[in-house]
Design a protein around this motif. Structure first.
Motif, short mmCIF file in Angstrom:
data_model
loop_
_atom_site.label_atom_id
_atom_site.label_comp_id
_atom_site.label_asym_id
_atom_site.label_seq_id
_atom_site.Cartn_x
_atom_site.Cartn_y
_atom_site.Cartn_z
N ILE A 274 -14.82 10.18 5.61
CA ILE A 274 -14.37 9.07 6.46
C ILE A 274 -14.98 9.19 7.85
CG2 ILE A 274 -12.32 8.11 7.62
CD1 ILE A 274 -10.76 8.80 5.01
N GLU A 275 -15.05 10.41 8.34
CA GLU A 275 -15.62 10.57 9.68
C GLU A 275 -17.10 10.21 9.71
OE1 GLU A 275 -15.01 14.35 11.63
OE2 GLU A 275 -16.36 13.65 13.24
N LEU A 276 -17.83 10.58 8.67
CA LEU A 276 -19.25 10.23 8.61
C LEU A 276 -19.44 8.71 8.67
CD1 LEU A 276 -20.45 12.75 5.87
CD2 LEU A 276 -21.14 12.73 8.28
N VAL A 277 -18.52 8.00 8.00
CA VAL A 277 -18.62 6.54 7.99
C VAL A 277 -18.23 5.98 9.36
CG1 VAL A 277 -17.74 4.41 6.98
CG2 VAL A 277 -18.22 6.39 5.51
N GLU A 278 -17.12 6.51 9.90
CA GLU A 278 -16.61 5.93 11.15
C GLU A 278 -17.50 6.24 12.34
OE1 GLU A 278 -12.38 6.59 11.35
OE2 GLU A 278 -12.16 4.87 10.00
N ALA B 267 -3.94 14.73 8.34
CA ALA B 267 -3.83 15.96 9.14
C ALA B 267 -5.22 16.49 9.51
CB ALA B 267 -3.05 17.03 8.36
N CYS B 268 -6.23 16.13 8.72
CA CYS B 268 -7.61 16.54 9.04
C CYS B 268 -8.28 15.54 9.99
CB CYS B 268 -8.44 16.66 7.77
SG CYS B 268 -7.95 18.01 6.71
N GLY B 269 -7.53 14.59 10.50
CA GLY B 269 -8.06 13.73 11.54
C GLY B 269 -8.35 12.29 11.15
N SER B 270 -8.22 11.94 9.87
CA SER B 270 -8.49 10.55 9.49
C SER B 270 -7.35 9.65 9.92
CB SER B 270 -8.62 10.43 7.97
OG SER B 270 -9.69 11.18 7.53
N SER B 271 -7.67 8.39 10.11
CA SER B 271 -6.59 7.44 10.37
C SER B 271 -5.89 7.15 9.05
CB SER B 271 -7.14 6.15 10.98
OG SER B 271 -7.75 5.37 9.97
N LEU B 272 -4.59 6.81 9.14
CA LEU B 272 -3.81 6.54 7.94
C LEU B 272 -4.42 5.38 7.15
CD1 LEU B 272 -1.24 7.32 6.41
CD2 LEU B 272 0.01 5.71 7.82
N GLN B 273 -4.83 4.34 7.87
CA GLN B 273 -5.36 3.16 7.18
C GLN B 273 -6.66 3.50 6.45
OE1 GLN B 273 -3.92 -0.38 7.18
NE2 GLN B 273 -5.13 0.01 5.35
N ALA B 274 -7.54 4.25 7.10
CA ALA B 274 -8.81 4.59 6.45
C ALA B 274 -8.56 5.45 5.23
CB ALA B 274 -9.73 5.30 7.44
N ALA B 275 -7.69 6.46 5.36
CA ALA B 275 -7.40 7.33 4.22
C ALA B 275 -6.78 6.52 3.08
CB ALA B 275 -6.45 8.45 4.64
N ALA B 276 -5.84 5.63 3.44
CA ALA B 276 -5.19 4.80 2.42
C ALA B 276 -6.23 3.92 1.72
CB ALA B 276 -4.10 3.94 3.05
N ASN B 277 -7.14 3.34 2.50
CA ASN B 277 -8.16 2.47 1.90
C ASN B 277 -9.00 3.22 0.87
OD1 ASN B 277 -7.26 0.43 3.51
ND2 ASN B 277 -8.97 0.50 4.96
N TRP B 278 -9.43 4.41 1.25
CA TRP B 278 -10.27 5.18 0.31
C TRP B 278 -9.47 5.61 -0.91
CZ3 TRP B 278 -15.40 5.91 -0.03
CH2 TRP B 278 -16.17 5.50 1.07
N GLU C 143 0.84 -1.21 0.00
CA GLU C 143 0.00 0.00 0.00
C GLU C 143 0.87 1.25 0.00
OE1 GLU C 143 -3.98 -1.32 2.51
OE2 GLU C 143 -2.12 -1.05 3.63
N ALA C 144 1.89 1.25 0.86
CA ALA C 144 2.75 2.44 0.98
C ALA C 144 3.48 2.72 -0.32
CB ALA C 144 3.74 2.24 2.13
N LEU C 145 3.95 1.66 -0.99
CA LEU C 145 4.68 1.85 -2.25
C LEU C 145 3.81 2.54 -3.30
CD1 LEU C 145 6.91 -1.18 -3.28
CD2 LEU C 145 7.60 1.16 -2.72
N THR C 146 2.55 2.14 -3.35
CA THR C 146 1.66 2.77 -4.32
C THR C 146 1.42 4.23 -3.94
OG1 THR C 146 0.59 0.64 -4.52
CG2 THR C 146 -0.54 2.50 -5.52
N LEU C 147 1.28 4.49 -2.66
CA LEU C 147 0.95 5.85 -2.22
C LEU C 147 2.11 6.83 -2.38
CD1 LEU C 147 -1.20 4.79 0.82
CD2 LEU C 147 -2.02 6.17 -1.10
#
Ligand code: ADP
Ligand code: MG
Length: 480
Positions: A375-379, A334-345, A315-319
């Motif tokens: 992401i926050e709406l979902v979480e 930086a806007c508060g999402s977790s790294l994993q959730a942001a990466a998934n989306w 995942e990191a290599l692609t990002l």
């Protein structure tokens, strides 16, 4: 490779700089199909013309040196490297020999699960040659000088690369770094990033270095990989047969998958290096170094290290492949999402949109703050994952949309507002059916189905019966 030999690779990487003009002349250094359009008397090497160094090229050289942890020499100079070739009208190439701008750098890479550091011997500026064209006429060859004099950086590693994987990882990191920093577009297909691989084998890591063979002009990762593979087999066979490996320059032919000898390798003295008398020695302004240093970006591999504390290496290599993408990720977290959730989306739905041309990381349709809001709406379970992906995300692509939170209300997918709506309806239904309410409260629990049915009918389709059930039971049990 047969056990017992250690593979030794040193790379020389040529990087075409992203400058508007040539290294010593003012015509465009951009690509143009029509031959001999971007040529001035300097490129033609008319007698008496004088070169002038391109400042932007110098800036980019400093930037690349700083990004790769090199020491930058405040004083350097250019040299003439002589050879005869039709695409080199001057009879020499302007390059740097004993006084390159950048020396002694390194890059950190993760290869096969281990971090390793590969040293960079030098990075210097030089001009590219023109192009000979042999396939247009049976009797004649032609010369196109559009590329002659375009600025290149040559980055030379120490012979410290010991696997194909590490060679590929090094080249990939160099390509990311030049792209991140606007040094080059790194386009290998266009030849804007190409490398020579010096390859040798030795009986053990303690033995002196073996004789090296240089494979020229590899302009894709797969050519680099295959060229090293075939060179390993060729050299192993020679060594096993007790024959010497000849010091030579070879070319990789992708059609046959073999390497062919071009020439036995010239020694430095064959080039009759001379200090270039037409260019004054170079004294770098300290302010340039400070400015460039202050604008350096976090390296792609440093981002990779940071990301892989949380997400997978793949995942990191692609990002990290593009700066735009990794900045989008950083701004989303930086806007508060977790790294994993942001990466998934980003790797899932947004990359899928990018593949169909509906999303561009360089010019995203909505900013990272909106992805973070989604992401926050979902979480916080205000919008289901399914609705977020299928309804909210497409709506966010429209220009002029409302912010994600408001938009989810407008779309009617906001579960909180849906709950409010259910509540309104059940209260109305309870008022209209006081007897049933009383019987329910006296213990006739089966009546819940009666209320749910009425609420469902009122709300129409698209509501989750389980959720209606929950809200209805809560209301019926609430004190009157
Ligand atoms: P040249 O200018 O002739 O190509 P350099 O000394 O600049 O020679 O070396 C070029 C590259 O060859 C460097 O990347 C260096 O690491 C690599 N190299 C030197 N010796 C060996 C060797 N024995 N095996 C593999 N690579 C080598
Ligand atoms: Mg070389």
């Amino acid at each position: 490779m047969k056990e017992g030999y250690q593979l030794v690779i040193g790379l020389e990487i040529h990087i075409q700089l992203q400058t508007a003009r040539k290294l010593f002349a003012t015509e465009s250094s951009g690509f143009i199909e029509e031959p001999n359009k971007h040529i001035s008397p300097i490129t033609w090497a008319h007698p008496g013309v004088l070169p002038q160094l391109n400042r932007q090229a110098l800036r980019l050289a400093i930037r690349m040196g700083l990004a790769t942890h090199c020491a930058i020499d405040r004083f350097s100079r250019f040299a003439r490297k002589h050879y005869f070739y039709p695409d080199l009208p001057k009879g020499f190439q302007r390059t740097q020999s004993d006084q390159p701008i950048c020396r002694e750098g390194y890059l950190d890479l993760k290869v096969g699960g281990e971090w390793q550091q590969i040293s960079i011997e030098r990075i210097h500026l030089e001009e590219d040659a023109g192009k000979s064209i042999h396939d247009q006429d049976p009797a004649f060859s032609f010369v196109d000088l559009n590329r002659a004099g375009t600025p290149l950086l040559e980055l030379v590693t120490r012979p410290e690369i010991h696997s194909i994987e590490a060679a590929l990882a090094f080249l990939a990191e160099v390509r990311r770094i030049v792209r991140y920093h606007g040094v080059s577009d790194g386009d290998m297909e266009k030849g804007n990033l190409r490398c020579d691989a010096n390859i040798s084998l030795r009986p053990s890591p303690e033995a002196p270095l073996g004789t090296r063979v240089e494979i020229k002009n590899l302009n894709s990762f797969s050519f680099l990989q295959r060229a090293i593979e075939v060179e390993i087999s060729r050299q192993t066979a020679l060594l096993e047969a007790g024959k010497p490996v000849m010091r030579e320059t070879r070319a990789f032919d992708p059609k046959t998958g073999t390497t062919l000898s071009l020439r036995s390798k010239e020694e430095a003295q064959d080039y009759r290096y001379l200090t270039e008398p037409d260019l004054p020695p170079l004294h770098l302004p300290e302010a340039w170094l400070e400015e460039e240093a202050s604008q350096l970006l976090e390296l792609p591999m440093a981002r990779f290290r940071r990301y892989t504390e949380t997400i997978s290496e793949a995942e990191a290599l692609t990002l990290i492949e593009s700066l735009a993408m990794s900045q989008y990720l950083d701004n989303t977290t930086a806007c508060g999402s977790s790294l994993q959730a942001a990466a998934n989306w980003m790797l899932g739905p947004l990359s899928a949109l990018a593949r169909t041309g509906q999303w561009d990381w360089e010019q995203p349709a909505f900013p990272p703050s909106e992805l973070a809001a989604l992401i926050e709406l979902v979480e916080t379970r205000q919008v289901s994952h399914h609705d977020a992906k299928e309804r909210l995300l497409p709506a966010l692509l429209d220009p002029g949309h409302a912010p994600a939170a408001l938009l989810s209300e407008q779309l009617g997918i906001r579960m909180v507002s849906q709950q409010n709506r259910i509540q309104e309806v059940i209260q109305a239904v309870m008022q209209e059916n006081p007897d049933e309410v009383q019987r329910y409260r006296q213990g006739k629990k089966a009546l819940v189905g009666f209320f749910v049915g009425k609420v469902m009918k009122e709300l129409g389709g698209g509501v989750d019966p389980k959720e209606v059930n929950q809200v209805v039971m809560a209301q019926l049990s609430a004190p009157a």
